[in-house]
Design a protein around this motif. Structure first.
Motif, PDB file in Angstrom:
ATOM      1  N   ASP A   1      15.610   2.346  -0.261  1.00 11.74           N
ATOM      2  CA  ASP A   1      16.378   2.434   0.981  1.00 11.74           C
ATOM      3  C   ASP A   1      15.509   3.025   2.087  1.00 11.74           C
ATOM      4  N   GLY A   2      15.439   2.325   3.221  1.00  8.14           N
ATOM      5  CA  GLY A   2      14.679   2.829   4.344  1.00  8.14           C
ATOM      6  C   GLY A   2      13.222   2.435   4.331  1.00  8.14           C
ATOM      7  N   ASN A   3      12.740   1.727   3.329  1.00  4.84           N
ATOM      8  CA  ASN A   3      11.398   1.180   3.137  1.00  4.84           C
ATOM      9  C   ASN A   3      10.406   2.208   2.599  1.00  4.84           C
ATOM     10  N   TRP A   4       9.312   1.689   2.042  1.00  2.00           N
ATOM     11  CA  TRP A   4       8.316   2.534   1.375  1.00  2.00           C
ATOM     12  C   TRP A   4       7.561   3.417   2.354  1.00  2.00           C
ATOM     13  N   ARG A   5       7.316   2.937   3.552  1.00  2.00           N
ATOM     14  CA  ARG A   5       6.580   3.755   4.519  1.00  2.00           C
ATOM     15  C   ARG A   5       7.368   5.011   4.879  1.00  2.00           C
ATOM     16  N   ALA A   6       8.677   4.871   5.047  1.00  2.00           N
ATOM     17  CA  ALA A   6       9.508   6.030   5.351  1.00  2.00           C
ATOM     18  C   ALA A   6       9.493   7.030   4.203  1.00  2.00           C
ATOM     19  N   LEU A   7       9.566   6.518   2.979  1.00  2.00           N
ATOM     20  CA  LEU A   7       9.552   7.405   1.824  1.00  2.00           C
ATOM     21  C   LEU A   7       8.200   8.105   1.685  1.00  2.00           C
ATOM     22  N   ALA A   8       7.129   7.378   1.957  1.00  2.00           N
ATOM     23  CA  ALA A   8       5.794   7.981   1.906  1.00  2.00           C
ATOM     24  C   ALA A   8       5.686   9.127   2.911  1.00  2.00           C
ATOM     25  N   LYS A   9       6.215   8.919   4.108  1.00  2.01           N
ATOM     26  CA  LYS A   9       6.180   9.975   5.126  1.00  2.01           C
ATOM     27  C   LYS A   9       6.996  11.179   4.678  1.00  2.01           C
ATOM     28  N   LEU A  10       8.143  10.933   4.063  1.00  2.00           N
ATOM     29  CA  LEU A  10       8.985  12.026   3.587  1.00  2.00           C
ATOM     30  C   LEU A  10       8.255  12.879   2.544  1.00  2.00           C
ATOM     31  N   LEU A  11       7.425  12.230   1.727  1.00  2.00           N
ATOM     32  CA  LEU A  11       6.706  12.963   0.679  1.00  2.00           C
ATOM     33  C   LEU A  11       5.687  13.941   1.246  1.00  2.00           C
ATOM     34  N   ILE A  12       5.117  13.620   2.412  1.00  2.00           N
ATOM     35  CA  ILE A  12       3.974  14.404   2.880  1.00  2.00           C
ATOM     36  C   ILE A  12       4.168  15.008   4.267  1.00  2.00           C
ATOM     37  N   TYR A  13       5.373  14.905   4.834  1.00  2.00           N
ATOM     38  CA  TYR A  13       5.550  15.366   6.217  1.00  2.00           C
ATOM     39  C   TYR A  13       6.775  16.257   6.346  1.00  2.00           C
ATOM     40  N   CYS A  14       6.561  17.465   6.856  1.00  2.00           N
ATOM     41  CA  CYS A  14       7.658  18.382   7.192  1.00  2.00           C
ATOM     42  C   CYS A  14       8.051  18.110   8.635  1.00  2.00           C
ATOM     43  N   SER A  15       9.299  17.757   8.858  1.00  2.00           N
ATOM     44  CA  SER A  15       9.729  17.304  10.189  1.00  2.00           C
ATOM     45  C   SER A  15       9.806  18.420  11.207  1.00  2.00           C
ATOM     46  N   GLY A  16       9.921  19.685  10.755  1.00  2.00           N
ATOM     47  CA  GLY A  16      10.047  20.785  11.689  1.00  2.00           C
ATOM     48  C   GLY A  16      11.290  20.640  12.551  1.00  2.00           C
ATOM     49  N   CYS A  17      11.219  21.169  13.767  1.00  2.00           N
ATOM     50  CA  CYS A  17      12.373  21.103  14.670  1.00  2.00           C
ATOM     51  C   CYS A  17      11.893  21.244  16.105  1.00  2.00           C
TER      52      CYS A  17
ATOM     53  N   LEU B   1       0.807  -1.223   0.000  1.00  2.00           N
ATOM     54  CA  LEU B   1       0.000   0.000   0.000  1.00  2.00           C
ATOM     55  C   LEU B   1       0.842   1.275   0.000  1.00  2.00           C
ATOM     56  N   TRP B   2       1.886   1.325   0.828  1.00  2.00           N
ATOM     57  CA  TRP B   2       2.730   2.524   0.837  1.00  2.00           C
ATOM     58  C   TRP B   2       3.489   2.673  -0.480  1.00  2.00           C
ATOM     59  N   LYS B   3       3.865   1.556  -1.064  1.00  2.00           N
ATOM     60  CA  LYS B   3       4.543   1.618  -2.368  1.00  2.00           C
ATOM     61  C   LYS B   3       3.619   2.225  -3.425  1.00  2.00           C
ATOM     62  N   GLU B   4       2.364   1.776  -3.449  1.00  2.00           N
ATOM     63  CA  GLU B   4       1.415   2.316  -4.425  1.00  2.00           C
ATOM     64  C   GLU B   4       1.105   3.781  -4.146  1.00  2.00           C
ATOM     65  N   PHE B   5       1.068   4.145  -2.870  1.00  2.00           N
ATOM     66  CA  PHE B   5       0.872   5.556  -2.537  1.00  2.00           C
ATOM     67  C   PHE B   5       2.000   6.412  -3.115  1.00  2.00           C
ATOM     68  N   CYS B   6       3.253   5.964  -2.927  1.00  2.00           N
ATOM     69  CA  CYS B   6       4.401   6.717  -3.448  1.00  2.00           C
ATOM     70  C   CYS B   6       4.359   6.795  -4.970  1.00  2.00           C
ATOM     71  N   ARG B   7       4.020   5.699  -5.609  1.00  2.00           N
ATOM     72  CA  ARG B   7       3.976   5.669  -7.069  1.00  2.00           C
ATOM     73  C   ARG B   7       2.891   6.584  -7.616  1.00  2.00           C
ATOM     74  N   THR B   8       1.805   6.715  -6.880  1.00  2.00           N
ATOM     75  CA  THR B   8       0.720   7.595  -7.318  1.00  2.00           C
ATOM     76  C   THR B   8       1.052   9.053  -7.052  1.00  2.00           C
ATOM     77  N   ARG B   9       1.670   9.328  -5.901  1.00  2.00           N
ATOM     78  CA  ARG B   9       1.972  10.710  -5.514  1.00  2.00           C
ATOM     79  C   ARG B   9       3.103  11.304  -6.352  1.00  2.00           C
ATOM     80  N   ALA B  10       4.136  10.512  -6.656  1.00  2.00           N
ATOM     81  CA  ALA B  10       5.290  11.025  -7.412  1.00  2.00           C
ATOM     82  C   ALA B  10       5.772   9.958  -8.386  1.00  2.00           C
ATOM     83  N   PRO B  11       5.007   9.699  -9.464  1.00  2.00           N
ATOM     84  CA  PRO B  11       5.312   8.569 -10.349  1.00  2.00           C
ATOM     85  C   PRO B  11       6.671   8.650 -11.037  1.00  2.00           C
TER      86      PRO B  11
END
Length: 248
Positions: A84-100, A59-69
């Motif tokens: 690297d780091g798995n699809w869930r981590a990459l999905a979070k990177l696409l939609i989450y600003c880590s702030g500080c 599911l996270w892989k398909e989310f990434c492929r749809t969001r940024a094909p």
């Protein structure tokens, strides 16, 4: 409804929890119809290990492929079927600003992490963050997430990115050659891997600040062992940042 994660159940063939479960194909079709809604995927992964495994593998892989094909196609073009780091981590990177957080990686300002509706990642912009020796590396970097009027710091920008095949990149080789130290306490907010400071390794080119429209001495970023990048800068006023692009 908040669902408690069940760690004990591994869904063996004799497990009672398997009775009435949907097949992976059906789950795939349901989430495809939902356009791979990230909140729904996150909720599903909390139910049990079996659902969490489906979310991680499919599911996270398909989310990434749809969001940024185009970006995903490029990241996998080296022949690897995983990221690297798995699809869930990459999905979070696409939609989450880590702030500080206070006393965190960027102790000049405190901004809570938050989800963003849409962010543009650019391979062309990524070239501005690479040292000349790393010109053949591929790095995707987001536009800065702007947080305005942050006290004495003024307008602050947070940006994030990801390397393609970081394990084989010249950037990683340079970090090892320079004996760069990993941060003693902080971890990557996306995959929980340890972080290298690119400032400490003296691997932040001047072109990075120009690309961001930021003060030259304010740009700072880290790269984790899986090639995820997160950074911070102090943005120039609009008129000054336009001049910076002209100089670039």
């Amino acid at each position: 409804m908040i669902l408690a994660k069940q760690y004990r159940c591994i869904h063996s063939s004799t497990c009672q929890c398997m009775k009435g479960h949907l097949s992976e194909d059906v789950i795939f079709l349901v989430f495809q119809q939902m356009n791979w809604n990230p909140k729904a995927i996150a909720t599903l992964s909390l139910v049990c290990k079996w659902f969490d495994d489906i979310a991680k593998r499919v599911l996270w892989k398909e989310f990434c492929r749809t969001r940024a094909p185009k970006m995903m196609l490029d990241l996998q073009s080296s022949g690897s079927h995983s990221i690297d780091g798995n699809w869930r981590a990459l999905a979070k990177l696409l939609i989450y600003c880590s702030g500080c957080s206070k006393d965190g990686l960027f102790n000049n300002v405190q901004v809570p992490g938050h989800f963003v509706y849409r962010t543009r990642f650019s391979r062309t912009s990524g070239k501005s963050f690479l040292m000349p020796q790393c010109k053949n590396d591929v790095l995707y970097v987001s536009d800065p997430c702007e947080h305005l009027d942050q006290g004495d710091e003024g307008d602050v920008g947070f940006f994030r990115g990801v390397f393609k095949s970081f394990s084989m990149s010249m950037a990683k080789r340079m970090l090892i050659q320079r004996e760069a130290q990993l941060h003693p306490t902080e971890l990557c907010p996306y995959c929980k891997a340890k972080l290298w400071s690119m400032r400490a390794a003296k691997m932040i080119p001047q072109s990075a600040s120009c690309r961001l429209g930021a003060y030259s001495d304010s740009t700072d970023f880290y790269v984790c062992l899986n090639g995820h990048m997160l950074g911070n800068c102090i943005l120039l006023p609009l008129s000054d940042s336009e001049e910076a692009f002209e100089l670039e």
